[in-house]
Write an enzyme that holds these catalytic residues in place. Structure first.
Site, PDB file in Angstrom:
ATOM      1  N   GLY A 246     -45.856 -27.333   4.021  1.00  0.00           N
ATOM      2  CA  GLY A 246     -44.655 -26.761   4.607  1.00  0.00           C
ATOM      3  C   GLY A 246     -43.650 -27.847   4.938  1.00  0.00           C
ATOM      4  O   GLY A 246     -43.717 -28.962   4.403  1.00  0.00           O
ATOM      5  N   SER A 247     -42.751 -27.541   5.849  1.00  0.00           N
ATOM      6  CA  SER A 247     -41.660 -28.460   6.175  1.00  0.00           C
ATOM      7  C   SER A 247     -42.178 -29.662   6.980  1.00  0.00           C
ATOM      8  O   SER A 247     -43.253 -29.611   7.585  1.00  0.00           O
ATOM      9  CB  SER A 247     -40.625 -27.704   7.019  1.00  0.00           C
ATOM     10  OG  SER A 247     -41.273 -27.147   8.147  1.00  0.00           O
ATOM     11  N   GLY A 251     -45.182 -30.127   9.846  1.00  0.00           N
ATOM     12  CA  GLY A 251     -46.209 -31.166   9.727  1.00  0.00           C
ATOM     13  C   GLY A 251     -46.324 -32.005  10.988  1.00  0.00           C
ATOM     14  O   GLY A 251     -47.412 -32.370  11.426  1.00  0.00           O
ATOM     15  N   GLU A 268     -48.963 -31.743   3.330  1.00  0.00           N
ATOM     16  CA  GLU A 268     -48.133 -31.701   2.108  1.00  0.00           C
ATOM     17  C   GLU A 268     -46.775 -31.173   2.524  1.00  0.00           C
ATOM     18  O   GLU A 268     -46.563 -29.964   2.588  1.00  0.00           O
ATOM     19  CB  GLU A 268     -48.769 -30.757   1.074  1.00  0.00           C
ATOM     20  CG  GLU A 268     -50.139 -31.178   0.608  1.00  0.00           C
ATOM     21  CD  GLU A 268     -50.098 -32.350  -0.371  1.00  0.00           C
ATOM     22  OE1 GLU A 268     -48.985 -32.794  -0.729  1.00  0.00           O
ATOM     23  OE2 GLU A 268     -51.165 -32.814  -0.760  1.00  0.00           O
ATOM     24  N   CYS A 302     -41.254 -28.055  -3.628  1.00  0.00           N
ATOM     25  CA  CYS A 302     -41.262 -29.314  -2.879  1.00  0.00           C
ATOM     26  C   CYS A 302     -40.889 -30.464  -3.808  1.00  0.00           C
ATOM     27  O   CYS A 302     -40.362 -31.473  -3.371  1.00  0.00           O
ATOM     28  CB  CYS A 302     -42.633 -29.545  -2.264  1.00  0.00           C
ATOM     29  SG  CYS A 302     -43.955 -29.352  -3.454  1.00  0.00           S
TER      30      CYS A 302
HETATM   31  P1  NAD Z   1     -42.510 -23.781   6.906  1.00  0.00           P
HETATM   32  O1  NAD Z   1     -42.734 -25.144   7.457  1.00  0.00           O
HETATM   33  O2  NAD Z   1     -41.476 -22.932   7.533  1.00  0.00           O
HETATM   34  O3  NAD Z   1     -43.873 -22.936   6.931  1.00  0.00           O
HETATM   35  C1  NAD Z   1     -45.017 -23.355   6.221  1.00  0.00           C
HETATM   36  C2  NAD Z   1     -46.255 -22.696   6.813  1.00  0.00           C
HETATM   37  O4  NAD Z   1     -46.507 -23.304   8.094  1.00  0.00           O
HETATM   38  C3  NAD Z   1     -46.115 -21.196   7.076  1.00  0.00           C
HETATM   39  O5  NAD Z   1     -47.341 -20.554   6.799  1.00  0.00           O
HETATM   40  C4  NAD Z   1     -45.814 -21.152   8.563  1.00  0.00           C
HETATM   41  O6  NAD Z   1     -46.173 -19.938   9.177  1.00  0.00           O
HETATM   42  C5  NAD Z   1     -46.712 -22.286   9.049  1.00  0.00           C
HETATM   43  N1  NAD Z   1     -46.375 -22.833  10.372  1.00  0.00           N
HETATM   44  C6  NAD Z   1     -45.158 -23.183  10.842  1.00  0.00           C
HETATM   45  N2  NAD Z   1     -45.273 -23.653  12.116  1.00  0.00           N
HETATM   46  C7  NAD Z   1     -46.590 -23.624  12.416  1.00  0.00           C
HETATM   47  C8  NAD Z   1     -47.347 -23.964  13.577  1.00  0.00           C
HETATM   48  N3  NAD Z   1     -46.774 -24.435  14.684  1.00  0.00           N
HETATM   49  N4  NAD Z   1     -48.687 -23.785  13.552  1.00  0.00           N
HETATM   50  C9  NAD Z   1     -49.305 -23.340  12.434  1.00  0.00           C
HETATM   51  N5  NAD Z   1     -48.636 -22.957  11.320  1.00  0.00           N
HETATM   52  C10 NAD Z   1     -47.291 -23.108  11.307  1.00  0.00           C
HETATM   53  O7  NAD Z   1     -42.176 -23.983   5.327  1.00  0.00           O
HETATM   54  P2  NAD Z   1     -41.686 -22.914   4.264  1.00  0.00           P
HETATM   55  O8  NAD Z   1     -40.238 -22.600   4.505  1.00  0.00           O
HETATM   56  O9  NAD Z   1     -42.651 -21.796   4.141  1.00  0.00           O
HETATM   57  O10 NAD Z   1     -41.817 -23.790   2.906  1.00  0.00           O
HETATM   58  C11 NAD Z   1     -40.875 -24.724   2.483  1.00  0.00           C
HETATM   59  C12 NAD Z   1     -41.272 -26.137   2.866  1.00  0.00           C
HETATM   60  O11 NAD Z   1     -42.573 -26.440   2.378  1.00  0.00           O
HETATM   61  C13 NAD Z   1     -40.365 -27.173   2.220  1.00  0.00           C
HETATM   62  O12 NAD Z   1     -40.092 -28.181   3.145  1.00  0.00           O
HETATM   63  C14 NAD Z   1     -41.195 -27.698   1.068  1.00  0.00           C
HETATM   64  O13 NAD Z   1     -40.846 -28.994   0.609  1.00  0.00           O
HETATM   65  C15 NAD Z   1     -42.559 -27.670   1.657  1.00  0.00           C
HETATM   66  N6  NAD Z   1     -43.586 -27.675   0.619  1.00  0.00           N
HETATM   67  C16 NAD Z   1     -44.277 -28.838   0.413  1.00  0.00           C
HETATM   68  C17 NAD Z   1     -45.217 -28.897  -0.610  1.00  0.00           C
HETATM   69  C18 NAD Z   1     -45.980 -30.161  -0.888  1.00  0.00           C
HETATM   70  O14 NAD Z   1     -46.988 -30.081  -1.574  1.00  0.00           O
HETATM   71  N7  NAD Z   1     -45.551 -31.316  -0.415  1.00  0.00           N
HETATM   72  C19 NAD Z   1     -45.462 -27.770  -1.393  1.00  0.00           C
HETATM   73  C20 NAD Z   1     -44.751 -26.598  -1.134  1.00  0.00           C
HETATM   74  C21 NAD Z   1     -43.810 -26.565  -0.114  1.00  0.00           C
END
Ligand code: NAD
Length: 511
Positions: A246-247, A251, A268, A302
């Site tokens: 995720g973002s 992380g 990631e 990503c």
């Molecule tokens: P996001 O960070 O909004 O959410 C990702 C996941 O994290 C979701 O399931 C969300 O519910 C969960 N989450 C958020 N806060 C949390 C917390 N406090 N506790 C537990 N879980 C939590 O990201 P998004 O908008 O769904 O996806 C886009 C982002 O993901 C972009 O920044 C993209 O670059 C990144 N991404 C990275 C990779 C990689 O492999 N590096 C791959 C795909 C996406």
């Protein structure tokens, strides 16, 4: 939703056995959930396609207990036998590739070819994991003590929490789940609440396979809010590894909660990937690769290319070529085989893109092509080509949308400096026919990213390599190579088969 999409969706859900999706799964059956409702939308129309009751903290506990119970037996199943179970999962995914791929396309908005590609990636990682199940090798060492033998063995770690982003609704789960399963770890999956149907469909497939194989509880699902279910998972000491995609913001929060309890994290996170094109590059190749990486998945990977670093000699020609190609990109219904770019995931994503383009103008950048919201239902935008400078604030950020910043550089040295001059470090690429320049880019003083490519774009990784990035991207590696080690615990064993008790380093302790 058009009638035809509704028909496709109903057919797909029926064949996947998802008449009435629920959100929590434990011990191989769907549970009644008690959290708030998540509404899944079709990004191509903006219309709701399903309502899913999310799990509460209490539901999470039931799922967690099932995973813990499964661990008691799963860890003792020989790894190659665990591999056989994952082989069956791969076979079932093969059977459902068309339906699951269509569902990904409908719920996430990526074009059908990419939806099917995601399912293929799941199948590929299952195949990889089957082979891996016979290759969980430990080293053996020569002991410095007589009649002693030393070796390392790898044991299962425990239930693994897998948190996934909306943009890869099924593949990233599979990268983790297939590898974790052969390593002997049950998985508790918390998907993005934006794509709960895809998660429920995958879980339905898992349930069938695991029931037939007599091992329920290895794959578990909790669709829930980040604040309630997500945070419960992070804080849970019964979960030794959290693998999260995720973002960067997400992380950081994970590191903050899991670090103090000494849990492991595999992060990631966001990227800000650059492609460098040098004067001697094959411009046909570069144009095709950059367009796929910047426009494909509507810029919501990503690994999407966000910055294009053009050496001065070819900058004008590459810009012209891209303007022409961008004008020909067919935007529309992701299920139409002629479409190259579908919608963004939701209205927030459209607004974030529009805000970023405003900031571009405010910082002295110039939108050369596109960047408008399309006046039609759904969350459609034109991809944008932007003339920019490397030091602009907005260029440092990952905007999860199809914006490509064109930046001029003098040569490979400046390109490497700009490539590395952001906080993220996921993917990078160079287009050149100059061996020396390519090797410089790949050297220890070259790209600082987890992925570095020559004459291919930044997106579209294969499962065989370890996938992930450095710096704010989180440092995690998943999928192929030796990424499996993070899902196991290493034990160093020393056996004394003599009648003496010599101590290491020649220490004497005679009683
Ligand atoms: P996001 O960070 O909004 O959410 C990702 C996941 O994290 C979701 O399931 C969300 O519910 C969960 N989450 C958020 N806060 C949390 C917390 N406090 N506790 C537990 N879980 C939590 O990201 P998004 O908008 O769904 O996806 C886009 C982002 O993901 C972009 O920044 C993209 O670059 C990144 N991404 C990275 C990779 C990689 O492999 N590096 C791959 C795909 C996406």
């Amino acid at each position: 939703m058009t009638t035809s999409t509704a028909q496709v969706l109903n057919g797909v859900l029926g064949r996947l056995g998802l008449g009435d999706p629920q959100s929590g799964v434990a011990a191989g059956r769907f549970l009644e959930a008690h959290g708030p409702e998540a509404v899944s939308h079709n990004p191509a129309t903006g219309e709701p396609i399903a309502r899913v009751r999310m799990a509460s903290a209490g539901d999470y506990e039931a799922v967690m207990q099932a995973a813990q119970k499964a661990f008691e037996t799963w860890r003792l199943v020989p790894a190659p036998a665990r591999g056989e179970v994952v082989r069956e999962l791969g076979n079932e995914l093969r059977r459902h590739k068309q339906d699951l791929g269509r569902l990904v396309s409908i719920e996430n908005g990526k074009i059908l070819s990419e939806g099917l590609g995601e399912v293929q990636e799941m199948i590929d990682i299952c195949d990889f994991a089957v082979g891996l199940s016979r290759q969980l090798y430990g080293l053996s060492m020569h002991s410095e003590r007589a009649s002693h033998r030393m070796y390392e063995q790898w044991h299962p770690l425990g239930p693994v929490g897998v948190i996934t982003a909306f943009n890869f609704p099924v593949a990233v789960w599979a990268w983790n789940a297939a590898v974790a399963a052969v390593c002997g770890d049950p998985v508790i999956w918390k998907p993005s609440h934006k794509v709960p149907l895809c998660a429920a469909a995958v879980q339905q497939i898992c349930n069938r396979v695991m029931e037939a194989q007599g091992c329920p509880g290895v794959f578990n699902l909790v669709v829930g809010s980040a604040s309630e279910v997500g945070e419960s998972l992070l804080a849970d000491r019964r979960v030794p590894l959290i693998s999260a995609t995720g973002s960067c913001r997400m992380g950081r929060r994970i590191a903050e909660v899991v670090g103090p309890r000494m849990g492991r994290t595999l992060l990631e996170l966001g990227g800000n990937n650059a492609v460098t094109v040098l004067d001697d590059a094959d411009l046909d190749l570069a144009t095709r690769a950059v367009t796929f990486a910047a426009v494909g998945t509507a810029g919501q990977r990503c690994t999407s290319t966000r910055r294009l670093l053009l050496q001065k000699g070819i900058a004008a020609e590459m810009t012209e070529r891209l303007e022409k190609v961008y004008a020909s990109v067919r935007i529309g219904d992701p299920l139409d085989p002629d479409t190259l770019m579908g919608p963004l995931i939701d209205e927030d994503a459209v607004e974030a893109m529009m805000r970023a383009l405003e900031q571009v103008r405010g910082e002295g950048g110039e939108v050369l092509w596109g960047g408008r919201r399309l006046q039609r239902p759904g969350h459609f935008v034109e991809p944008a080509l932007v003339r920019a400078r490397a030091d602009m604030k907005i260029v440092q950020e990952e905007t999860f949308a199809p914006i490509l910043y064109l930046i001029e550089v003098r040569g490979v040295d400046e390109a490497i400096a700009v490539n590395n001059g952001v906080t993220q470090g996921l993917s990078s690429a160079i287009f050149t026919r100059d061996l020396l320049a390519a090797e410089k880019f790949l050297s220890a003083a070259g790209s600082d990213c987890g992925i570095a490519n020559v004459n291919i774009g930044t997106s579209g990784a294969e499962i065989g390599g370890a996938f992930g990035g450095e710096k704010d991207t989180g440092g995690g590696r998943e999928a192929g190579s030796d990424a499996w080690r993070l899902y196991m615990r290493r034990q160093t064993v020393t056996i004394n088969y003599g009648r003496e008790l010599p101590l290491a380093q020649g220490v004497k302790f005679d009683l």
